[in-house]
Scaffold this active site. Structure first.
Site, mmCIF file in Angstrom:
data_model
loop_
_atom_site.group_PDB
_atom_site.id
_atom_site.type_symbol
_atom_site.label_atom_id
_atom_site.label_comp_id
_atom_site.label_asym_id
_atom_site.label_seq_id
_atom_site.Cartn_x
_atom_site.Cartn_y
_atom_site.Cartn_z
ATOM 1 N N CYS A 31 0.860 -1.183 0.000
ATOM 2 C CA CYS A 31 0.000 0.000 0.000
ATOM 3 C C CYS A 31 0.899 1.237 0.000
ATOM 4 O O CYS A 31 1.674 1.443 0.931
ATOM 5 C CB CYS A 31 -0.902 -0.014 1.232
ATOM 6 S SG CYS A 31 -2.125 1.316 1.254
ATOM 7 N N GLN A 32 0.822 2.027 -1.061
ATOM 8 C CA GLN A 32 1.679 3.197 -1.205
ATOM 9 C C GLN A 32 0.837 4.412 -1.598
ATOM 10 O O GLN A 32 -0.394 4.335 -1.645
ATOM 11 C CB GLN A 32 2.762 2.905 -2.271
ATOM 12 C CG GLN A 32 3.676 1.744 -1.908
ATOM 13 C CD GLN A 32 4.552 1.322 -3.073
ATOM 14 O OE1 GLN A 32 4.106 0.665 -3.999
ATOM 15 N NE2 GLN A 32 5.824 1.694 -3.017
#
Length: 431
Positions: free
Chosen positions: A86-87
């Protein structure tokens, strides 16, 4: 029945997706290629374990960004699967506007999009932390809308669900969001348009409801109640332009949904499973099998665990000199063996608040690597060995725990695989 679906496993770790798909139907799902690389590590232990377990596939141990478009294009994969980090997925116009958008460097989702452009797979399965649906904090749901818009632009539809593995009989309270992605020109996709008018300008809620509650892949494999949590539902039409999605998203995203033709419907669903969670006591090894190194007799460490798991009110000072009170609620002094485990993290096994802390027969200990593997539905001792330069070596306990903290519950992928098998056999068996 389809002869086989050739699979590319990206961000492969130690093979969780492949284990799940093999358990669903090893004759249908054939993982031909994999990629695993940890850019921050000199040794590539996860890749070495994967290579040891699956020497029959082409395992690529380089940064995914270094895999050329030509290499991806040479893979005739029917499926791409993977759990990506998750970025920040925000995008902006490039200065010269050649490609239209410019994402932040190193965001691995764009490598998935690149692979999908090159390969054009029929199906994709992804896994991520559930907070993705509410990220970033200042524009909740924006990152997910960017992903949906990107996949829509490539001609794909997306069904998603947040699943807590314990709600469906497993031994860990691990919440993750799973995506089932399918190409819009497949017979299955055309069937959905014919049955539910998903290609119409306006879509009645009852068509969505029938799909989400009864007919969709997740509904069949992971049933939900025909009621909503706090009545939450939302409908949203995505922009055609991915930059507009990044800049202007104002919709809501809940834990269940379907996106077709740039429009999505989402609800806050409640699980409805007849499978009771697996308690920790069912996966812990017999005490006679436990090596003494997993027991903690040092009173200082026992006291440290008691402190870490206890409530706290600590006065702290921030970098700018502001004084504040840090508060943390207490946990049970040790794990309740009648419950499934908590979410396992990569720090599992260390002297850490998140570590599973067991008290059995008046002795304290941490989980063994085998017990950690069982919490993720991996076979016992899956991560015990690796192969390096043709030589088989043992993997350290620390790395084995790290692998499992990063892994997924393979039985959830097995369920998704069984759902895809049903779709293939009913609609897509001749393609």
């Amino acid at each position: 029945m389809a002869k086989e679906l050739k699979v590319l496993e990206l961000f492969a770790g130690v093979g969780g997706f492949r284990i799940g798909l093999d358990n669903a139907d090893k004759s249908l799902f054939k993982t031909k290629w994999s990629n695993q690389y940890e850019p921050s590590r000199k040794s590539q232990d996860a890749f070495d374990v994967y290579n040891y377990r699956f020497p029959d596939s082409e395992n690529i141990g380089i940064d995914v960004a270094e895999i050329s478009d030509e290499k991806f294009s040479s893979m005739d994969a029917d499926m791409i699967v993977g759990g990506f980090p998750c970025q920040d997925y925000s995008v902006a116009r490039s200065k010269k506007n050649e490609m239209g958008i410019q994402g932040k460097k190193g965001v691995l989702f764009w490598q998935i999009i690149r692979a999908a452009k090159d390969i054009h797979p029929k199906y994709m399965i992804f896994e991520n932390v559930d907070r993705l649906l509410k990220a970033p904090a200042k524009q909740r749901g924006r990152d997910f809308s960017i992903m949906l818009t990107a996949l829509n632009s490539l001609g794909y539809s997306v069904e998603w669900r947040v699943i807590n593995a314990a709600d469906y009989g497993r031994a860990q309270r691990r919440r993750r969001v799973y995506f089932f992605v399918f190409r819009n020109d497949l017979p299955y996709a055309k069937h959905l348009d014919e049955k539910y008018d998903f290609d119409e300008e306006l879509i009645p809620d009852d068509a969505y409801d029938e799909y989400i509650f009864k007919e969709g892949l997740f509904a069949k494999q992971f049933p939900i109640k025909e009621e909503l949590y706090k009545g939450r539902r939302a409908y949203y039409e995505l922009p055609d332009d991915i930059v507009a999605a990044s800049d202007n998203f104002t919709g809501k995203v809940f834990n269940t949904g379907i996106m077709r033709h740039g429009k999505y419907f989402t609800i806050d669903s409640v699980p409805n499973s007849d499978k009771k969670p697996t308690p920790l006591r069912d996966i812990v090894q017999p005490e006679d099998d436990i090596d003494e190194k997993y027991y903690i007799d040092d009173q200082a460490k026992i006291d440290k665990f008691a402190y870490l798991r206890g409530p706290k009110h600590i006065e702290r000072t921030s970098a700018d000199g502001h004084t504040y009170t840090y508060s943390e609620g207490g946990m049970s002094p040790y794990e309740d063996l009648s419950l499934p485990g908590r979410t396992m993290l990569t720090s599992e096994g260390s002297v850490n608040r998140s570590t599973h802390w067991l008290k059995i027969n008046d002795r304290y200990r941490v989980l063994t690597p085998i017990e950690a593997e069982r919490m993720q539905d991996f076979p016992d001792d899956w991560t015990k060995y690796k192969i390096v330069d043709g030589e088989v070596k043992e993997v350290s306990d620390r790395m084995r725990m790290f692998f499992m903290g990063n892994a997924l519950v393979t039985s959830i992928i097995e369920g998704i695989g069984k759902g895809i098998k049903e779709i293939v056999n009913e609609y897509d068996k001749n393609i």
